[in-house]
Write a protein that holds these residues in place. Structure first.
Motif, PDB file in Angstrom:
ATOM      1  N   LEU A  84       0.823  -1.209   0.000  1.00  0.00           N
ATOM      2  CA  LEU A  84       0.000   0.000   0.000  1.00  0.00           C
ATOM      3  C   LEU A  84       0.860   1.263   0.000  1.00  0.00           C
TER       4      LEU A  84
ATOM      5  N   VAL B   1       1.332   1.836  -3.604  1.00  0.00           N
ATOM      6  CA  VAL B   1       0.145   2.453  -4.193  1.00  0.00           C
ATOM      7  C   VAL B   1       0.106   3.939  -3.848  1.00  0.00           C
ATOM      8  N   ASN B   2       0.443   4.265  -2.608  1.00  0.00           N
ATOM      9  CA  ASN B   2       0.481   5.665  -2.192  1.00  0.00           C
ATOM     10  C   ASN B   2       1.485   6.461  -3.020  1.00  0.00           C
TER      11      ASN B   2
ATOM     12  N   LEU C 268      -6.540   3.572   3.001  1.00  0.00           N
ATOM     13  CA  LEU C 268      -6.091   2.442   2.183  1.00  0.00           C
ATOM     14  C   LEU C 268      -4.762   2.727   1.495  1.00  0.00           C
ATOM     15  N   THR C 269      -4.472   4.002   1.283  1.00  0.00           N
ATOM     16  CA  THR C 269      -3.221   4.342   0.599  1.00  0.00           C
ATOM     17  C   THR C 269      -2.446   5.422   1.347  1.00  0.00           C
TER      18      THR C 269
END
Length: 395
Positions: A18, A21-22, A58-59
């Protein structure tokens, strides 16, 4: 506790993927991090809304790093506390102190060599891509070829003691990870064999690091959780066996995720998070709430067997095994492969969102493959070298 804890590895793996993803969102959709202070790339300003939404947990890379810190402190402290009664406890601690530097340094050195080669070959395209995406994350990086002096100076010392980011933006946390490990070790050693009042002392240290506005607070929390797991296992058993207490643990996990969604790139959120903007001056709100959220989430995982089982499935454990490689490699890959693909595809694809989705998918596959290979060959070799070095100094 020399045996790896599967669900801890699983949670670590999720946190690291994650973080990737961030970083990708910060590079290609900067409004998802900074909100309205930069250009939006999604119709309707969805990325701008996302920046301050609780869903952004989530990110939220900073929150995931705090989770990673707490897990690192937990695992390290558990080993020391478990071995406190053994005759060779002192030798084990001294070898772990020496081992820590080389276990972190050698893989990072390998990645720095890779970054140096890419830099010398001119294969970083982040600055040109930043002109398209509007990302501050990619601006100003690798404008000039890196040197051998920078390689050795940074990888041997500056990364670990000065949070140097010459080779990668994401290396900022390695000094905290390195020094925080020693802090956790000392706090664990202080517990001795039968000290039953350590939680009071850990609370005192927590107050100190809250006042200092320091990320080392996460290592105090991780050590405290390890102390409870090793010395007060009956507390956790009682929670697992009592429905009311299990519901409380679920609530703690949800509250931890809510705190983890506190925006990192927006100074003063005006949505529901504005109720949390009342900390004393000198305490960074997002950092404090992310550490607190990571603590609550990790504590809940320790109390909930269902969460532990979910985090122990093979795909998630695979991420856990390659988590450090994912963290080290993701930004260099975004700055080279992803940025280069954007410059090529910008002329072929009319939709920025579609183009970015394709690039994300390609980057994710390549990252997982490279991380697997790095873990299997480079990290494996580094561990063997570390074992030889440690055995030489601590026979």
């Amino acid at each position: 506790m020399n045996k790896r804890i599967s669900y801890i590895d699983g949670l670590r793996g999720i946190a690291c993927i994650l973080v990737f993803v961030n970083h990708f969102l910060m590079a290609f959709f900067p409004a998802s991090y900074l909100g309205g202070d930069t250009v939006s790339h999604i119709p309707g300003g969805l990325d701008t809304w996302y920046a301050s939404s609780p869903v952004s947990v989530l990110t939220n890379g900073n929150f995931m790093v705090c989770v990673f810190f707490i897990l690192s402190a937990y695992v390290l402290s558990c080993k020391i506390l478990q071995n406190a009664d053994k005759d060779n406890a002192l030798d084990s601690i001294s070898s772990s102190f020496l081992k820590r530097y080389f276990r972190l340094f050698l893989p990072v050195f390998c990645v720095c060599i890779l970054i140096l080669i890419l830099s010398r070959l001119g294969l970083f395209f982040n600055n040109a891509a930043a002109a398209v995406t509007g990302s501050g994350l990619m601006t100003g990086r690798y404008e000039y070829p890196l040197s051998l002096y920078e390689l050795f100076s940074s990888s041997f010392a500056r990364i670990w003691f000065k949070a140097d980011e010459t080779f990668s933006n994401s290396f900022w946390m390695l000094s905290t990870l390195f020094i925080g490990g020693f802090l956790s070790s000392i706090l664990s050693i202080m517990a001795g064999k039968h000290n039953r009042r350590m939680l009071i002392l850990y609370g005192f240290f927590a107050l100190i690091f809250i006042h200092l506005d320091s990320l080392y607070l996460s290592f105090v929390f991780g050590t405290a959780l390890a102390y409870i797991s090793v010395r007060h296992q009956d507390w956790l058993d009682r929670i697992r066996q009592t429905m009311f207490l299990k519901v409380g643990a679920v609530f703690a996990a949800l509250l931890g995720l809510l705190f983890g969604g506190y925006p990192s790139g927006i100074d003063a959120p005006v949505n529901l998070y504005h109720y949390l903007n009342h900390l004393p001056a000198g305490i960074t709100p997002y950092q404090f709430y992310h550490i607190l959220g990571a603590f609550l989430l990790t504590a809940a995982v320790l109390c909930l067997p269902m969460l532990q089982k979910a985090l122990s499935v093979k795909p998630i454990l695979f991420l856990g095994n390659i988590s450090f490689a994912i963290y080290l490699l993701n930004l260099p890959l975004i700055f080279s492969l992803s940025s280069g693909l954007l410059l090529k595809m910008a002329f072929l694809c009319d939709s920025y969102l579609l183009c970015s989705t394709i690039i994300f998918s390609i980057t994710l596959v390549v990252l997982l493959l490279l991380s697997y290979l790095f873990n299997r060959f480079a990290e494996s070799a580094c561990n063997k070298i570390t074992a030889v070095i440690v055995s030489f100094f601590v026979p």
